[in-house]
Design an enzyme around this catalytic site. Structure first.
Site, PDB file in Angstrom:
ATOM      1  N   LYS A  80     -23.866  12.039  17.051  1.00  0.00           N
ATOM      2  CA  LYS A  80     -25.013  11.589  17.836  1.00  0.00           C
ATOM      3  C   LYS A  80     -26.231  11.672  16.921  1.00  0.00           C
ATOM      4  CE  LYS A  80     -27.094  12.019  22.378  1.00  0.00           C
ATOM      5  NZ  LYS A  80     -28.499  12.182  22.041  1.00  0.00           N
TER       6      LYS A  80
ATOM      7  N   ASP B  56     -29.900  11.519  15.661  1.00  0.00           N
ATOM      8  CA  ASP B  56     -31.152  11.826  16.350  1.00  0.00           C
ATOM      9  C   ASP B  56     -32.251  10.861  15.920  1.00  0.00           C
ATOM     10  OD1 ASP B  56     -32.796  13.071  18.080  1.00  0.00           O
ATOM     11  OD2 ASP B  56     -33.027  14.922  16.926  1.00  0.00           O
TER      12      ASP B  56
ATOM     13  N   CYS C 269     -62.139  23.079  -8.791  1.00  0.00           N
ATOM     14  CA  CYS C 269     -61.430  24.137  -8.071  1.00  0.00           C
ATOM     15  C   CYS C 269     -60.103  24.448  -8.779  1.00  0.00           C
ATOM     16  CB  CYS C 269     -61.163  23.683  -6.634  1.00  0.00           C
ATOM     17  SG  CYS C 269     -60.115  24.823  -5.733  1.00  0.00           S
TER      18      CYS C 269
ATOM     19  N   GLU D 195     -18.049  10.284  17.978  1.00  0.00           N
ATOM     20  CA  GLU D 195     -19.006   9.848  16.951  1.00  0.00           C
ATOM     21  C   GLU D 195     -20.135  10.858  16.830  1.00  0.00           C
ATOM     22  OE1 GLU D 195     -20.464   6.024  18.260  1.00  0.00           O
ATOM     23  OE2 GLU D 195     -18.439   5.252  18.477  1.00  0.00           O
TER      24      GLU D 195
ATOM     25  N   CYS E 299     -63.971  27.840   0.044  1.00  0.00           N
ATOM     26  CA  CYS E 299     -62.618  27.666  -0.483  1.00  0.00           C
ATOM     27  C   CYS E 299     -62.137  29.012  -1.031  1.00  0.00           C
ATOM     28  CB  CYS E 299     -62.638  26.614  -1.588  1.00  0.00           C
ATOM     29  SG  CYS E 299     -61.125  26.569  -2.539  1.00  0.00           S
TER      30      CYS E 299
ATOM     31  N   LYS F 156     -24.157  18.270  23.296  1.00  0.00           N
ATOM     32  CA  LYS F 156     -25.401  18.622  22.599  1.00  0.00           C
ATOM     33  C   LYS F 156     -25.225  19.945  21.865  1.00  0.00           C
ATOM     34  CE  LYS F 156     -29.019  16.193  24.290  1.00  0.00           C
ATOM     35  NZ  LYS F 156     -30.132  15.672  23.582  1.00  0.00           N
TER      36      LYS F 156
ATOM     37  N   TYR G 172     -23.458   0.998  16.653  1.00  0.00           N
ATOM     38  CA  TYR G 172     -22.297   1.568  17.334  1.00  0.00           C
ATOM     39  C   TYR G 172     -21.822   0.814  18.572  1.00  0.00           C
ATOM     40  CZ  TYR G 172     -26.145   3.935  19.812  1.00  0.00           C
ATOM     41  OH  TYR G 172     -27.303   4.225  20.465  1.00  0.00           O
TER      42      TYR G 172
ATOM     43  N   CYS H 290     -61.785  21.230   0.266  1.00  0.00           N
ATOM     44  CA  CYS H 290     -62.638  21.747  -0.792  1.00  0.00           C
ATOM     45  C   CYS H 290     -62.985  20.541  -1.644  1.00  0.00           C
ATOM     46  CB  CYS H 290     -61.876  22.776  -1.617  1.00  0.00           C
ATOM     47  SG  CYS H 290     -62.650  23.106  -3.202  1.00  0.00           S
TER      48      CYS H 290
ATOM     49  N   CYS I 230     -62.076  28.889  -4.997  1.00  0.00           N
ATOM     50  CA  CYS I 230     -63.219  28.670  -5.891  1.00  0.00           C
ATOM     51  C   CYS I 230     -64.559  28.930  -5.209  1.00  0.00           C
ATOM     52  CB  CYS I 230     -63.191  27.255  -6.463  1.00  0.00           C
ATOM     53  SG  CYS I 230     -63.656  25.992  -5.274  1.00  0.00           S
TER      54      CYS I 230
HETATM   55  S1  IVH Z   1     -23.560   5.428  22.850  1.00  0.00           S
HETATM   56  C1  IVH Z   1     -24.092   3.714  27.278  1.00  0.00           C
HETATM   57  N1  IVH Z   1     -23.330   6.472  20.442  1.00  0.00           N
HETATM   58  O1  IVH Z   1     -27.993   8.902  22.243  1.00  0.00           O
HETATM   59  C2  IVH Z   1     -24.648   4.651  26.275  1.00  0.00           C
HETATM   60  N2  IVH Z   1     -25.402   6.750  21.600  1.00  0.00           N
HETATM   61  O2  IVH Z   1     -28.216   9.472  25.558  1.00  0.00           O
HETATM   62  C3  IVH Z   1     -24.442   4.168  24.913  1.00  0.00           C
HETATM   63  N3  IVH Z   1     -27.113   7.948  20.283  1.00  0.00           N
HETATM   64  O3  IVH Z   1     -30.055   6.686  23.756  1.00  0.00           O
HETATM   65  C4  IVH Z   1     -24.890   5.165  23.910  1.00  0.00           C
HETATM   66  N4  IVH Z   1     -25.883   8.258  18.482  1.00  0.00           N
HETATM   67  O4  IVH Z   1     -29.861   6.300  21.308  1.00  0.00           O
HETATM   68  C5  IVH Z   1     -24.144   6.295  21.523  1.00  0.00           C
HETATM   69  N5  IVH Z   1     -22.985   7.288  18.292  1.00  0.00           N
HETATM   70  C6  IVH Z   1     -23.789   7.119  19.359  1.00  0.00           C
HETATM   71  C7  IVH Z   1     -25.108   7.599  19.385  1.00  0.00           C
HETATM   72  C8  IVH Z   1     -25.900   7.408  20.526  1.00  0.00           C
HETATM   73  C9  IVH Z   1     -27.066   8.451  19.041  1.00  0.00           C
HETATM   74  C10 IVH Z   1     -28.271   8.022  21.198  1.00  0.00           C
HETATM   75  C11 IVH Z   1     -28.631   6.708  21.850  1.00  0.00           C
HETATM   76  C12 IVH Z   1     -28.781   6.999  23.319  1.00  0.00           C
HETATM   77  C13 IVH Z   1     -28.587   8.469  23.418  1.00  0.00           C
HETATM   78  C14 IVH Z   1     -27.630   8.749  24.562  1.00  0.00           C
END
Ligand code: IVH
Length: 665
Positions: free
Chosen positions: A112, A114, A425, A110, A402, A308, A220, A420, A405
């Site tokens: 990740k 942010d 201006c 999946e 400024c 990552k 998720y 300003c 002006c």
């Molecule tokens: S699963 C048991 N799936 O990433 C852990 N986490 O360090 C369950 N995150 O704090 C996490 N997308 O906030 C999972 N598709 C995804 C995610 C996800 C973002 C974040 C989550 C967690 C951190 C994992």
């Protein structure tokens, strides 16, 4: 009474459907203003009958609850974090350990997202709690804020007795960029990235503010999945979707770790194509039975790992720090950078926000710095590389005057921004005109900053109101303005006179008054004259108008320059009333429903026509509906109209009616 009960139910359904379309992948089928109108109607009905309010009513999403502090909540199961993999070998090692337990493995990969983890609790199908992660064991109760996130269902599609859902709350890149721009204009500190903005917004004590921040959520995980008859992560994702959650559609199932590695590397270069920030991928063992066998270490599961992405940062040089003066007079220091290529574009400017930020990061002119893109869009100086200093670097000072002006620059008490304060201006004038013509304001196409600059330099205009005095002969000498583009521009300027009161109020660029406030004020007052003669009490009586905005409006209206500017607009024939007065109000007081697909008009167009002619474009049919305009493939609304004996018109018949009625006035 029975009618009202029914209407409440219909309104709720329409609003929830609209929410789902907005946040799901579908195209929204109703306009923002229609949504607002429905919501207002529902709020009114609920105000009259408070005992009809249900916890899943869309009105519960508008926010309003102001907390003093957050209550702590203990999570049912601790929220663990994931181990990180930074290189292909880390993933191979993870796979090897999994295969020690089971040779044949399915993995789900999946995105990740942010953002920040948000844990949701549902009881008897209703959302009862939303909480932050906190330290993993104890989080904070942010239920009021979570309810404002449109993609989080307040009620599940099926009656599940108890359900705990986890997912990621996040701020889309576009919302982040808009929010920061607004903050900068207001002299408030910008958020460093969408994650901080999302976290800050979800931890707001005033949920109304959260509601304005346009947050989103991907679900998720569910707790006690097995008790719900779910045996795999892929089944969980489908289940979540069935219950009304938004699940990120990008997930994929793999059996071979080398394929996963290829996928991860490919995604690293594609990461910018998503409308939200992702910082990696999460690889999970699909089968829960195998997950259970693998178990946990003290802080993370052995059945999942996060890959990552390498942070995209480049080194460059701050060649200079210049000042930009914005529409509200805020002086923003901006770094002029040695051009650097990052996240798909070449960057040569980066806002440094304000002097505090420059000092905190210890940025000197001439410094080598690391650059990244916040929210993938906004270039940001991460930090200085002090080891590269030569001693030639210079300290940046905020100017006393400024740069545009030469009026004195002041830092207002309690503000980080320097401003300003001169309303004449030229920079403020220029930025003000750019704002005046922008899409959500007077929406004058073909009038970019470069043309505005030339018109100002040639003294053809001094302010936005002068745009209405421009002639064809004025425009053609302007660089890059050919015959056709001059004609188009003049036409666009003429057309903008009929934009109406709400965009006009926004176009004025009054501090603390955004697009939405423009609509609120237009609706409350109906005309510029009424708004001009308002009082503090009257303003504060309007929901959504706070004391800061009210003060700012009164201050603006008291200025002589405002009076002069509005007089110019009025003389030019700019419409200063909520509706457009030029059209005969032949549908006044009538509620009209459009349904099915139309041939001659876009849906939005016909709705605008109905509203321009005084009617209300409604989304559901009732006995009160004046008539229905039905296009091809009209469905339930058509049937309902037939049942209620409401007249049904074809597009042609509607056009005919428009002509006949207009002619007879
Ligand atoms: S699963 C048991 N799936 O990433 C852990 N986490 O360090 C369950 N995150 O704090 C996490 N997308 O906030 C999972 N598709 C995804 C995610 C996800 C973002 C974040 C989550 C967690 C951190 C994992």
């Amino acid at each position: 009474m029975q009618d009202e009960v029914q209407r409440v139910a219909t309104l709720r359904k329409e609003l929830e459907d609209a929410n789902k379309q907005y946040y799901g992948l579908d195209q929204p089928r109703i306009t923002d203003s229609e949504y607002d109108a429905l919501l207002r109607e529902l709020l009114d009905l609920e105000a009259q009958h408070p005992n009809w309010i249900t916890p899943d009513s869309p009105t519960q999403r508008v926010g309003g609850e102001v907390a003093k502090q957050y209550t702590k909540v203990r999570h049912l199961d601790p929220l663990l974090s994931l181990d990180n993999a930074f290189a292909p070998d880390d993933l191979r090692e993870f796979d090897r350990r999994v295969r020690q337990v089971e040779e044949f493995v399915d993995y789900v990969v999946e995105l990740k997202i942010d953002g920040l983890t948000v844990a949701l609790t549902y009881e008897n199908g209703f959302m009862v709690r939303g909480a932050t992660r906190g330290d993993g064991t104890v989080g904070e109760d942010i239920t009021a804020n979570v309810k404002t996130v449109g993609s989080i269902p307040l009620r599940l599609n099926e009656l599940v007795a108890k359900l705990s859902v986890r997912g990621e709350g996040y701020m889309p890149k576009a919302s982040f960029a808009r929010l920061n721009q607004e903050r900068e204009e207001e002299g408030q500190p910008a958020f460093a990235n969408p994650r901080n903005a999302a976290a800050g917004s979800l931890r707001q004590l005033n949920s109304k503010i959260t509601a304005q921040r346009k947050l989103d959520y991907f679900a998720y995980q569910v707790l006690a999945a097995k008790e719900l008859g779910l045996h795999k992560q892929t089944e969980v994702l489908t289940f979540l979707q069935e219950q009304g959650f938004v699940v990120n559609p990008e997930y994929k199932v793999f059996t071979d770790i080398e394929d996963i590695i290829n996928y991860c590397e490919g995604m690293a270069s594609e990461r910018h194509r998503f409308p939200y920030d992702i910082d990696g991928l999460v690889i999970k063992v699909n089968e829960f039975a195998l997950q259970q066998e693998l178990g946990f270490t003290a802080k993370s599961p052995r059945w999942a790992i996060s890959y990552k992405f390498p942070a995209e940062q480049v080194e460059t040089v701050v060649e200079d720090i210049i000042i930009r003066v914005g529409r509200t007079g805020v002086l923003t220091p901006t770094a002029v950078l040695k051009p650097a290529s990052i996240a798909g574009s070449t960057v040569s400017r980066a806002t440094l926000h304000n002097l505090d930020n420059i000092r905190d990061k210890d940025i000197l002119i001439g410094d080598h710095v690391l650059l990244q893109k916040a929210g993938d869009v906004i270039p940001e100086v991460v930090r200085v590389l002090p080891e590269q200093r030569t001693g030639e670097e210079r300290l940046f000072e905020m100017p006393d005057l400024c740069p545009e002006c030469q009026s004195p620059v002041r830092q207002d008490e309690g503000e980080v921004a320097y401003r300003c304060h001169s309303i004449t201006c030229p920079a403020r004038q220029r930025e003000g005109i750019i704002h005046f013509v922008s899409r959500d304001a007077m929406s004058i196409d073909g009038l970019g900053p470069a043309v505005i600059q030339q018109l100002l330099e040639a003294e053809l205009i001094k302010d936005a109101a002068d745009l209405y005095t421009l002639t064809f002969d004025n425009l053609t000498p302007v660089e890059r303005m050919g015959k056709k583009s001059s004609e188009n521009l003049l036409k666009a300027i003429q057309e903008s006179k009929e934009r109406g009161l709400a965009p006009l109020i926004f176009a004025l660029g009054i501090r603390h008054t955004g697009e939405k406030s423009g609509k609120t004020l237009a609706q409350a007052f109906g005309s510029m004259d009424k708004l001009l003669s308002t009082t503090l009490e009257e303003l504060q009586a309007i929901p959504d108008v706070g004391p800061i905005m009210a003060e700012s409006l009164l201050e603006f209206f008291a200025l002589e320059s405002t009076e002069r500017f509005l007089a110019k607009l009025r003389n030019a024939g700019v419409n200063m009333t909520a509706g457009t007065t030029t059209k005969p109000q032949i549908f006044a007081g009538q509620s009209i429903v459009v349904t099915g697909s139309l041939e001659h008009w876009e849906r939005r167009e016909i709705e605008t026509i109905i509203e321009e002619y005084g009617g209300k474009s409604a989304s559901s049919v009732s006995k009160k509906t004046a008539f229905v305009v039905a296009g091809d493939k009209a469905g339930s609304k058509f049937v309902k109209a037939q049942g209620l004996g409401v007249p049904i018109l074809t597009e042609e018949e509607f056009e005919q009616l428009l002509k006949e009625k207009s002619a007879s006035i």
